[in-house]
Design an enzyme around this catalytic site. Structure first.
Site, mmCIF file in Angstrom:
data_model
loop_
_atom_site.group_PDB
_atom_site.id
_atom_site.type_symbol
_atom_site.label_atom_id
_atom_site.label_comp_id
_atom_site.label_asym_id
_atom_site.label_seq_id
_atom_site.Cartn_x
_atom_site.Cartn_y
_atom_site.Cartn_z
ATOM 1 N N GLY A 82 0.780 -1.099 0.138
ATOM 2 C CA GLY A 82 0.038 -0.040 -0.001
ATOM 3 C C GLY A 82 0.782 1.206 0.025
ATOM 4 O O GLY A 82 0.252 2.180 -0.548
ATOM 5 N N ASP B 143 -4.729 1.599 10.884
ATOM 6 C CA ASP B 143 -5.957 0.918 11.240
ATOM 7 C C ASP B 143 -6.146 0.581 12.685
ATOM 8 O O ASP B 143 -5.954 1.415 13.713
ATOM 9 C CB ASP B 143 -6.473 0.231 10.393
#
Ligand code: IMP
Ligand code: MG
Length: 179
Positions: free
Chosen positions: A49, A107
């Site tokens: 990512g 997260d």
């Protein structure tokens, strides 16, 4: 109405423009340039990512630095005890190095905690963390995040490196799942 994209079976709405992303990255770069003067940092980019964030950030980083790429690979255990995560790609000597981990998004914090624990075994001088996006409402760890680009809500995002089931990483803006 923001632009809508369809990825697999879901609709996403434009949420953060590429201009806003670039401005945010410029702010992080400015802080890093100030904090790491004469420090020769090693940037460790967490794949997949973080590839766009890493490329755009490093174009704005003006201090002498190295860059390398790591990946958290999960292998299914042979026994039914679940998944084992290992860090791959740490090839260079990190002893006494000044590491900056680059993440696209934090997260729950599980990934960054795992990366941190593994890197500590290499006996670096210091480890800092820079993330483009931070889901503050989902974060469950106590680990301090040194550089946060933007706080985002606890919703599913795609684009600028982030994928939905393999797709969407190549979008230059960031999109949010439409409810
Ligand atoms: P954590 O381990 O829960 O902190 O999650 C970190 C990883 O989950 C990130 O590096 C992403 O690969 C993925 N992730 C978390 N939130 C999103 C999202 O909204 N969209 C896409 N991937 C996400
Ligand atoms: Mg990631």
């Amino acid at each position: 109405m923001g632009k809508i994209v369809v990825i697999h079976d879901k609709k996403f709405r434009k949420f953060i423009s590429s201009q806003k992303i670039q401005k945010t990255i410029a702010v992080i770069a400015r802080k890093i340039n100030k904090d790491f003067k004469n420090e020769n940092p090693v940037f460790l980019s967490v794949l997949n990512g973080s590839f766009l964030f890493t490329a755009d950030l490093l174009k704005k980083v003006k201090v002498d630095c190295e860059v390398s790429f790591i990946k958290v690979a999960s292998y299914s255990g042979i026994r039914s005890t679940g998944n084992l995560n290992t860090l791959i790609g740490v090839n260079e000597n990190l002893k006494r190095k000044n590491i900056v981990i680059l993440e696209d998004i934090i997260d729950s914090g599980n990934t960054i905690e795992k990366v941190m624990l593994e890197l500590k075994k290499h006996d670096p001088q210091k480890i800092s963390i820079a993330t483009l996006l931070f889901k503050s409402g989902a974060y469950k760890k106590r680990l301090k995040i040194d550089y946060i680009g933007m706080e985002v809500p606890n919703d599913f995002l795609v684009g600028y490196g982030l994928d939905y089931d393999g797709l969407g990483r190549n979008l230059s803006d960031i999109y949010i799942l439409k409810s």
